[in-house]
Design a protein around this motif. Structure first.
Motif, mmCIF file in Angstrom:
data_model
loop_
_atom_site.group_PDB
_atom_site.id
_atom_site.type_symbol
_atom_site.label_atom_id
_atom_site.label_comp_id
_atom_site.label_asym_id
_atom_site.label_seq_id
_atom_site.Cartn_x
_atom_site.Cartn_y
_atom_site.Cartn_z
ATOM 1 N N GLN A 271 0.697 -1.286 0.098
ATOM 2 C CA GLN A 271 0.383 -0.261 0.088
ATOM 3 C C GLN A 271 0.586 1.623 -0.075
ATOM 4 O OE1 GLN A 271 -3.085 -0.251 -0.285
ATOM 5 N NE2 GLN A 271 -2.310 -2.023 -0.737
ATOM 6 N N ARG A 272 1.690 0.866 0.713
ATOM 7 C CA ARG A 272 2.488 2.530 0.381
ATOM 8 C C ARG A 272 3.201 2.517 -0.774
ATOM 9 N NH1 ARG A 272 5.645 1.413 5.897
ATOM 10 N NH2 ARG A 272 4.164 2.373 8.070
ATOM 11 N N LEU A 273 3.915 1.729 -1.471
ATOM 12 C CA LEU A 273 4.493 1.890 -2.701
ATOM 13 C C LEU A 273 3.135 2.224 -3.473
ATOM 14 C CD1 LEU A 273 6.670 -1.623 -2.582
ATOM 15 C CD2 LEU A 273 7.382 0.548 -3.093
ATOM 16 N N LEU A 274 2.320 1.835 -3.595
ATOM 17 C CA LEU A 274 1.145 2.054 -4.628
ATOM 18 C C LEU A 274 0.939 3.916 -4.479
ATOM 19 C CD1 LEU A 274 -1.580 -0.601 -4.453
ATOM 20 C CD2 LEU A 274 -0.211 -0.397 -6.225
ATOM 21 N N GLY A 275 1.276 3.941 -2.666
ATOM 22 C CA GLY A 275 0.330 5.654 -2.770
ATOM 23 C C GLY A 275 1.522 6.534 -3.262
ATOM 24 N N CYS A 276 2.976 6.131 -3.246
ATOM 25 C CA CYS A 276 4.395 6.330 -4.159
ATOM 26 C C CYS A 276 3.612 6.895 -5.232
ATOM 27 C CB CYS A 276 5.607 6.080 -3.013
ATOM 28 S SG CYS A 276 6.266 6.224 -1.347
ATOM 29 N N TYR A 277 3.338 5.480 -5.623
ATOM 30 C CA TYR A 277 3.605 5.085 -7.302
ATOM 31 C C TYR A 277 2.729 6.395 -8.342
ATOM 32 C CZ TYR A 277 3.040 3.520 -11.720
ATOM 33 O OH TYR A 277 3.001 4.065 -13.408
ATOM 34 N N GLN A 278 1.466 6.222 -7.597
ATOM 35 C CA GLN A 278 0.338 7.716 -8.129
ATOM 36 C C GLN A 278 0.791 9.293 -7.423
ATOM 37 O OE1 GLN A 278 -2.294 6.930 -9.301
ATOM 38 N NE2 GLN A 278 -2.080 4.755 -9.278
ATOM 39 N N ALA A 295 8.426 9.287 -0.293
ATOM 40 C CA ALA A 295 8.794 7.876 0.744
ATOM 41 C C ALA A 295 8.609 8.672 2.099
ATOM 42 C CB ALA A 295 10.379 7.720 -0.273
ATOM 43 N N ASP A 296 9.270 9.368 2.357
ATOM 44 C CA ASP A 296 8.772 9.953 4.151
ATOM 45 C C ASP A 296 7.831 9.865 4.096
ATOM 46 O OD1 ASP A 296 12.042 9.645 4.385
ATOM 47 O OD2 ASP A 296 12.105 11.759 4.637
ATOM 48 N N ALA A 297 7.530 10.436 3.636
ATOM 49 C CA ALA A 297 5.595 10.784 3.861
ATOM 50 C C ALA A 297 4.164 9.345 3.818
ATOM 51 C CB ALA A 297 4.634 11.390 2.550
#
Length: 354
Positions: A271-278, A295-297
């Motif tokens: 879920q974190r990776l998907l958020g960063c990608y978007q 990435a930090d956020a």
């Protein structure tokens, strides 16, 4: 007159419609909304229409239309003359986050659509309602996908679940979970997700609750945890212990619920990776926000590890993704912009799903 909003479309993304009164001159706002709903409703203003505010965001999920909308006070009438149209062959599942719509079916059955219940309405019946809403989430469902559609038509043209009931909590959680994932979902995912939500609805509507109660209640718990995770991805301490304390459940319960998803930490990382990608795919190369800040956020504390995981997941370095223009053609070739207005596309969707 058009209210199209430009967006980047990749070939495997779900089709999307965004309709917003802010993109129109004040004098055209209500007329555009009336035209948008014309296939299904006659729409009349409830106050002076010097301006009329609304937003609508919809995705075509296989044979379902999933939508979120807000709109000012209005009267909506579904007259008998519209029931012969092809779009009468669907039902709507809807929940009003705020506001309400009040009216009645053609048989006199009162309707009070508000936030304490989730409703299914059969569009093969005439009805009228008036009011306003904020944060309405809904599904438009072709009739043939519901096993008990004949029974609904004859016996229960409007039915609902209380939001504090197991059924209501389960359906609402499923709707919000799907909505959160729609921007990242692909055409390959769509039939699977669509079949999942229809399986849930058909199970509840077929009075099979007693047989599947334990499994569905587990699913409810899982989805509550998923929603909590989504809201707290920025926390670096998010993990099993955190979830156990926040939801008063055991480590064994958390591990068991997330085991089919690859484990709880794997799910959080995804879920974190998907958020960063978007976020990164929407940034211009000249934007001042650094990749490390993104990435930090999203809760990543080790940039090198984040970069490695990102490349493994998406096949591109996060810095390289930011360098791509949102209108680049060398990364997942873009779709051509549609020549159809959002109104025409919406009407086309309704024709296609039924």
């Amino acid at each position: 007159m058009s209210s199209n909003s430009e967006r980047t479309n990749y070939p495997d993304q779900l089709a999307q419609i965004q309709f917003n009164s802010a993109n129109l001159p004040t004098e055209h706002q209500f007329d555009a909304w009336r035209q948008f709903l014309a296939p299904s409703f006659d729409v009349e203003p409830m106050q002076e229409t010097t301006s009329f505010s609304y937003t609508l965001n919809s995705y075509l999920l296989d044979q379902l239309i999933v939508t979120k909308t807000t709109f000012d006070t209005v009267q909506m009438i579904r007259p008998s003359r519209k029931l012969s149209d092809s779009d009468s062959d669907f039902l709507t599942l809807q929940h009003y986050g705020k506001g309400q719509m009040q009216g009645s079916l053609d048989n006199g059955t009162p309707l009070l659509l508000k936030s304490d219940r989730i409703w299914i309405l059969d569009s093969a019946h005439s009805y009228q309602v008036c009011g306003q809403t904020d944060h309405l989430i809904g599904l438009i469902i072709p009739r043939h996908l519901l096993v008990d559609h004949d029974k609904i038509y004859t016996d229960a043209p409007s039915l609902s679940w209380a939001l504090n009931s197991p059924q209501g909590r389960l359906v609402l959680t499923a709707m919000h979970t799907i909505w959160q994932q729609l921007p990242c979902m692909t055409q390959t995912d769509a039939p699977i997700v669509s079949a999942g939500i229809m399986g849930l609805l058909n199970g509840l509507l077929s009075n099979q609750w007693n047989d599947i109660a334990r499994r569905q209640l587990q699913l409810t718990t899982l989805q509550v945890l998923q929603r909590y995770i989504q809201a707290n991805l920025h926390r670096s301490d998010l993990g099993v212990e955190h979830l156990c304390k926040a939801h008063h459940c055991s480590r064994a319960t958390v591990y068991r619920l997330f085991q089919p998803l690859g484990g709880v930490m794997s799910y959080i990382r995804e879920q974190r990776l998907l958020g960063c990608y978007q976020v990164l795919k929407r940034l211009q190369a000249t934007d001042s926000q650094r990749v490390q800040d993104v990435a930090d956020a999203w809760g990543f504390t080790n940039y090198a590890n984040f970069s490695r995981l990102f490349k493994q997941r998406f096949g591109i370095n996060p810095r390289a993704l930011k360098q791509l223009s949102p209108f680049a053609t060398d990364f997942n070739a873009l779709q051509n912009a549609t020549a159809l207005s959002e109104v025409e596309r919406w009407q086309y969707w309704l024709e296609q799903i039924v």
